[in-house]
Design a protein around this motif. Structure first.
Motif, PDB file in Angstrom:
ATOM      1  N   PHE A 173      -7.862   7.540  -4.410  1.00  0.00           N
ATOM      2  CA  PHE A 173      -7.433   7.632  -5.808  1.00  0.00           C
ATOM      3  C   PHE A 173      -8.590   8.130  -6.677  1.00  0.00           C
ATOM      4  O   PHE A 173      -8.380   8.883  -7.623  1.00  0.00           O
ATOM      5  N   GLN A 176       0.991   4.020  -3.048  1.00  0.00           N
ATOM      6  CA  GLN A 176       0.658   5.411  -2.793  1.00  0.00           C
ATOM      7  C   GLN A 176       1.732   6.354  -3.349  1.00  0.00           C
ATOM      8  O   GLN A 176       1.418   7.409  -3.870  1.00  0.00           O
ATOM      9  N   THR A 177       2.985   5.939  -3.238  1.00  0.00           N
ATOM     10  CA  THR A 177       4.050   6.839  -3.680  1.00  0.00           C
ATOM     11  C   THR A 177       4.218   6.843  -5.196  1.00  0.00           C
ATOM     12  O   THR A 177       4.666   7.840  -5.747  1.00  0.00           O
ATOM     13  N   GLN A 230      -7.793   4.961   4.560  1.00  0.00           N
ATOM     14  CA  GLN A 230      -6.687   4.433   5.354  1.00  0.00           C
ATOM     15  C   GLN A 230      -6.352   5.247   6.589  1.00  0.00           C
ATOM     16  O   GLN A 230      -5.874   4.705   7.580  1.00  0.00           O
ATOM     17  N   ILE A 241       1.695   6.019  -7.543  1.00  0.00           N
ATOM     18  CA  ILE A 241       0.491   6.024  -8.374  1.00  0.00           C
ATOM     19  C   ILE A 241       0.302   7.333  -9.134  1.00  0.00           C
ATOM     20  O   ILE A 241      -0.311   7.350 -10.193  1.00  0.00           O
ATOM     21  N   GLN A 276       0.814  -1.208   0.000  1.00  0.00           N
ATOM     22  CA  GLN A 276       0.000   0.000   0.000  1.00  0.00           C
ATOM     23  C   GLN A 276       0.853   1.266   0.000  1.00  0.00           C
ATOM     24  O   GLN A 276       0.576   2.210  -0.724  1.00  0.00           O
ATOM     25  N   ALA A 277       1.923   1.260   0.803  1.00  0.00           N
ATOM     26  CA  ALA A 277       2.766   2.451   0.900  1.00  0.00           C
ATOM     27  C   ALA A 277       3.477   2.733  -0.420  1.00  0.00           C
ATOM     28  O   ALA A 277       3.558   3.878  -0.871  1.00  0.00           O
TER      29      ALA A 277
END
Lengths: 432, 311
Positions: free
Chosen positions: A104, A81-82, A399, A84, A77-78
């Motif tokens: 998103f 996130q960075t 989140q 995308i 997930q982390a």
């Protein structure tokens, strides 16, 4: 003096070397002009075997080639996130639906899939609706189910139940009676990996569903914070307290974890009689305690609560994982073709082969080929018949809610936070 | 640490004994340039970026928006944040209180010439060689309430709910860090104790001082600078502890072991709220600097008084 010179030379040399290394490191990340590929990003684990197969099948016929990228589980997930919203963003990516894609969607990064569905209705109709719906955000579809469903079930150790003369509980009353009988037998009635915190959450999810019905949580998620303070909410909290105070979980559950095999071992060795867990408990036990999994591992639906509004057929858990598509993909047509594979017979057979339970309508025909057909059928029938299948709260909320939610759950459960404080904490969660 | 300490030690101590001569001079700034560039690139620039981010709202997706003092206001209203600062300080103080006496005693012992000393010291040094993550996973398994040590020693651990109570969880964290880091400090004290001139002990023996008196009146005062060095290392290490918390307690039960560094991680990489996380980071930098300055001032470390005066 001489030594000092040599020392500084080493330092300078070392610094130069590391500078060079870090510069070349930057270069490696740049794009290798791949015009005719789509990148598919998935959570790295054992299920990648199937994803590789499907990508190979896709590449046999397609002019645009798919490339599978994996990120090791815990970091998924982390990392997602960075990247995308950067140049390195994939075209298609794995997610959990619900709150995991909501940010998103809000940032305008995702491609609505409704045009795809209009062209090929199978992209929606071939999936079980209770599952498909958890990747629908504000009425628009953003995800296609791409792995197996994982409903939460009440697992038991059949031998321990037999010794204590207890049946898998049908109702809340049965469960409380079973707790007393098992305690008298010197067994911890229910194993709980409270140290992981998400196993504790499962008890909240089911009791809220059984007492208030699925609407209460939906309302709260949609921003009606007062739902947490409603009489039904208080009633559910009262039931949780009742069970904890009855000693159903023993006293040291917060030091036990599921993830390090703590609670599954309690169940397998007969030190505990029940465990509320996702369907992966079955494969976990098959790996770690094959004899137990074969002979004594039982399972049932969560009991009903007398006078509650929720149907006993309702489920909670991970509905499935999903593929979502980025708006800026250069090959939407190829992506649509790729997504069609997610309800193909090949997909279903391959997923069943590794122990996952797909949620397509054609799954039923292949259930006999599953690794454990009986368990697969039990789950499939439940998911198919479920009036409501609630995505885990920690996945349904954005989140940023997970940490404060876990803290409140754990503190209410172990008694360090009272009902009012818990309600206050849930009301303060950032809803969608 | 060593880089700044070496020149001053050289100037202060060795000058008297073997002066390098007048023509030697000090090395020019050019020699420090690579290190300075490195430091600027990987410490100063990120620090400035963090400072800027702490006044912004950013989830890593869209571009950062200026948020004024919002993050900071929220920070000071957040009960978990205030608690996390106290917890950081508490863990640090407990760490210093437990580790310092232990490592002084072990270090002084290891500086001697007893039988088996070398072998035992080597064994004792092993925890230092293991990674923090490995050590944490190991202790997590050893302290499992049902299958670990607590299940066998119920007279000591009760129901073994070590990770389920605040006191238990803090106890585990202090214990595991002690187990892991005492060897490093022992090494510092061993070296320092070896450097104590034997004449002092010989003189004391002639005066009739026993082992305990020698320890209190010679060894301890001679270790003064090492004690301060070791304490500053402990304070800085304690305030930035992260991995043990991540693996052993995940900040739980509830938020009872959520120290500031871990809270920052939760905000940044679990909640994707980089603005608040940056504010916490900056606050942590300020608090750590302040505490280090206080320790340095109170201890007189900045003056670096030699323990060799009068010898």
């Amino acid at each position: 003096m001489k030594q000092r010179t040599r020392f500084s030379r080493t330092v300078v040399g070392g610094a130069a070397l590391s500078l060079m290394l870090s510069l070349s490191g930057c270069g490696a990340g740049s794009d290798a002009a791949d015009g005719d590929t789509i990148h598919v990003l998935v959570y790295g684990d054992a299920a990648n075997k199937v994803e590789k197969e499907l990508v190979a099948t896709f590449n046999e016929t397609s002019k645009v080639k798919a490339v599978l990228d994996t990120i090791p589980g815990a970091d998924y997930q982390a990392k997602l996130q960075t990247i995308i919203n950067s140049k390195q963003a994939p075209d298609v990516f794995f997610n959990w639906g619900g709150g995991s894609i909501k940010p998103f969607v809000d940032a305008g990064l995702l491609l609505p899939l409704d045009p795809f569905i209009a062209k090929d209705p199978g992209l929606k109709a071939k999936f079980l609706p209770s599952v498909f719906n958890s990747a629908v955000v504000d009425g628009t579809s953003y995800g296609i189910p791409m792995r197996g469903t994982q409903p939460v079930l009440l697992f038991n150790n059949g031998k321990v139940l037999k010794d204590a003369g207890v049946e898998p509980p049908e109702t809340w009353g049965d469960l409380l009676a079973a707790v007393e009988a098992l305690k008298a037998d010197g067994v911890t009635p229910i194993a709980l990996g409270g140290g992981d915190r998400w196993p504790t959450l499962m008890w909240f999810e089911y009791l809220y569903d059984r007492i208030a019905g699925p609407e209460l949580f939906r309302k709260a998620l949609d921003g009606d914070r007062e739902a947490w303070a409603s009489p039904d909410s208080r009633k559910a909290l009262g039931k949780i307290k009742e069970l904890v105070d009855a000693g159903a979980f023993g006293t040291n559950y917060d030091s036990v974890k599921f993830t390090d095999q703590g609670s599954p071992t309690l169940l397998a060795t007969g030190k505990a009689a029940f465990e509320l867990m996702g369907s992966w408990e079955y494969s976990t036990q098959q790996d770690a305690h094959p004899d137990f999994a074969k002979s004594d591992l039982g399972y049932s639906a969560f009991p009903s609560v007398e006078g509650g509004k929720g149907d006993r057929a309702n489920l909670v858990g991970n509905t499935n994982n999903f593929y979502s598509v980025l708006k800026k993909t250069k090959h939407p047509q190829a992506v649509a073709e790729f997504l069609k594979l997610m309800y193909s017979d090949q997909f279903v057979k391959a997923q069943l082969g590794i122990g996952n339970l797909p949620t397509t309508t054609n799954t039923e025909r292949f259930l006999d080929t599953a690794a454990s057909p009986e368990f697969a059928k039990f789950q499939y029938d439940m998911v198919k018949a479920a009036p409501a299948f609630q995505l885990s709260w920690d996945q349904a909320y954005p989140q940023s809610a997970a940490t404060p939610m876990y803290q409140a759950l754990q503190q209410f459960f172990n008694g360090s936070m009272d009902e009012d404080a818990f309600i206050e904490a849930m009301r303060a969660l950032p809803a969608s | 640490m060593t880089r700044t300490a070496t020149p001053s030690a050289a100037d202060g101590t060795f000058d008297k004994a073997d002066s390098p001569g007048i023509g030697a001079g000090r090395p020019g700034f050019l020699w420090a340039a690579p290190a300075a560039v490195f430091f600027a690139l990987f410490a100063i620039v990120p620090l400035i970026m963090v400072a800027v981010l702490s006044f912004a709202r950013w989830d890593g997706l869209s571009s950062p928006e200026f948020a004024g003092l919002d993050n900071w206001k929220l920070l000071f209203d957040d009960p978990v944040m205030i608690k996390s600062l106290w917890l950081s300080v508490l863990l640090t103080v407990l760490g210093v209180l437990v580790q310092t006496p232990l490592s002084i005693l072990l270090g002084v012992w290891a500086a001697g010439h007893q039988r088996n000393r070398a072998v035992l010291s080597a064994i004792y040094f092993v925890p230092m060689l293991l990674s923090v993550a490995a050590v944490s996973v190991l202790w997590r398994a050893v302290l499992d309430p049902n299958f670990g040590v607590p299940a066998q020693a119920t007279w000591l651990f009760g129901d073994g709910n070590l990770f389920g109570t605040q006191a238990g969880a803090i106890g585990v964290l202090v214990f595991v860090s002690t187990w892991q880091f005492t060897p490093l400090h022992t090494l510092i004290y061993q070296g320092a104790a070896r450097a104590v001139p034997q004449v002092l002990y010989q003189a004391a023996q002639i005066d009739g001082a026993g082992t305990v008196r020698q320890f209190v009146h010679i060894t301890l005062p001679q270790l003064r600078n090492s004690i301060i060095t070791s304490m500053i290392l402990m304070v800085v290490g304690g305030l930035t502890t992260f991995d043990t918390v991540l693996i052993l307690t995940q900040g739980g039960p509830g938020s009872d072991t959520t120290i500031s560094a871990y809270y920052m991680y939760q905000k940044a990489f679990k909640s994707f709220d980089y603005g608040s996380a940056s504010a916490i980071a900056l606050l942590l930098v300020l608090v750590s600097t302040l505490i280090s300055l206080i320790v340095v001032r109170l201890s007189g470390y900045d003056k670096m008084r030699s323990t060799m005066e009068g010898l």
